[in-house]
Motif scaffolding. Structure first.
Motif, PDB file in Angstrom:
ATOM      1  N   UNK A   1       0.817  -1.214   0.000  1.00 31.34           N
ATOM      2  CA  UNK A   1       0.000   0.000   0.000  1.00 31.34           C
ATOM      3  C   UNK A   1       0.847   1.258   0.000  1.00 31.34           C
ATOM      4  N   UNK A   2       0.333   2.266  -0.680  1.00 31.26           N
ATOM      5  CA  UNK A   2       0.992   3.568  -0.740  1.00 31.26           C
ATOM      6  C   UNK A   2      -0.043   4.623  -0.362  1.00 31.26           C
ATOM      7  N   UNK A   3       0.209   5.391   0.707  1.00 28.44           N
ATOM      8  CA  UNK A   3      -0.744   6.445   1.062  1.00 28.44           C
ATOM      9  C   UNK A   3      -0.867   7.451  -0.083  1.00 28.44           C
ATOM     10  N   UNK A   4      -2.089   7.855  -0.370  1.00 27.68           N
ATOM     11  CA  UNK A   4      -2.357   8.808  -1.440  1.00 27.68           C
ATOM     12  C   UNK A   4      -2.654  10.185  -0.873  1.00 27.68           C
ATOM     13  N   UNK A   5      -2.552  11.171  -1.716  1.00 27.40           N
ATOM     14  CA  UNK A   5      -3.015  12.513  -1.397  1.00 27.40           C
ATOM     15  C   UNK A   5      -4.099  12.824  -2.420  1.00 27.40           C
ATOM     16  N   UNK A   6      -5.331  12.457  -2.101  1.00 27.82           N
ATOM     17  CA  UNK A   6      -6.410  12.631  -3.073  1.00 27.82           C
ATOM     18  C   UNK A   6      -6.788  14.097  -3.254  1.00 27.82           C
ATOM     19  N   UNK A   7      -7.406  14.383  -4.392  1.00 27.71           N
ATOM     20  CA  UNK A   7      -7.930  15.727  -4.640  1.00 27.71           C
ATOM     21  C   UNK A   7      -8.975  16.046  -3.574  1.00 27.71           C
ATOM     22  N   UNK A   8      -9.193  17.319  -3.344  1.00 30.68           N
ATOM     23  CA  UNK A   8     -10.086  17.773  -2.283  1.00 30.68           C
ATOM     24  C   UNK A   8     -11.466  17.153  -2.266  1.00 30.68           C
ATOM     25  N   UNK A   9     -12.067  16.926  -3.411  1.00 32.95           N
ATOM     26  CA  UNK A   9     -13.422  16.383  -3.464  1.00 32.95           C
ATOM     27  C   UNK A   9     -13.466  14.895  -3.803  1.00 32.95           C
ATOM     28  N   UNK A  10     -12.315  14.239  -3.850  1.00 36.60           N
ATOM     29  CA  UNK A  10     -12.282  12.804  -4.158  1.00 36.60           C
ATOM     30  C   UNK A  10     -13.058  12.032  -3.098  1.00 36.60           C
ATOM     31  N   UNK A  11     -13.767  10.985  -3.548  1.00 37.05           N
ATOM     32  CA  UNK A  11     -14.594  10.198  -2.639  1.00 37.05           C
ATOM     33  C   UNK A  11     -13.843   9.043  -2.000  1.00 37.05           C
ATOM     34  N   UNK A  12     -12.604   8.807  -2.395  1.00 34.00           N
ATOM     35  CA  UNK A  12     -11.828   7.725  -1.798  1.00 34.00           C
ATOM     36  C   UNK A  12     -10.356   8.120  -1.797  1.00 34.00           C
TER      37      UNK A  12
END
Length: 120
Positions: A76-87
């Protein structure tokens, strides 16, 4: 999307709660560990494509260690999702709720784990 009330998830949550209660963990720590456990199991279903992930709950010297095994060798790699991403925030959540977490490759798949220390 997975059903968050499957028998395997229910049993894992109940086992975690009863183990932590017997060891004297505070209710807040139990709630944090339960949420982190759900995240790891859902990740094993979704990303590890594993129908029945292996869950191990251990308490040693006032430290809880929960491991969830799946069939994927992708760590697993922690993500930095976009502000409105649902996951994409699950590992950030696990990191924020626990004292330590990590992943270890296995002969088949991997183990993703977290640890919580009991309050003194």
């Amino acid at each position: 999307m997975c059903n968050r009330n499957t028998p395997s998830l229910i049993v894992a949550r109940e086992t975690l709660r009863s183990s932590m209660d017997l060891a004297g963990f505070l209710p807040e720590a139990v709630a944090d560990a339960e949420l982190a456990l759900v995240e790891l199991i859902v990740n094993a279903w979704r990303h590890g494509r594993t129908i029945a992930p292996v869950v191990v709950v251990r308490i040693l010297d006032r430290t809880l260690r929960v491991s969830v095994g799946d069939d994927s060798s992708d760590l697993p790699v922690p993500l930095t999702p976009a502000g409105l991403a649902e996951s994409g925030r699950g590992l950030q959540l696990v990191q924020g709720l626990t004292h330590r977490w990590g992943a270890e490759p296995q002969k088949r798949g991997k183990l993703v784990w977290f640890e919580l220390d009991a309050a003194a």
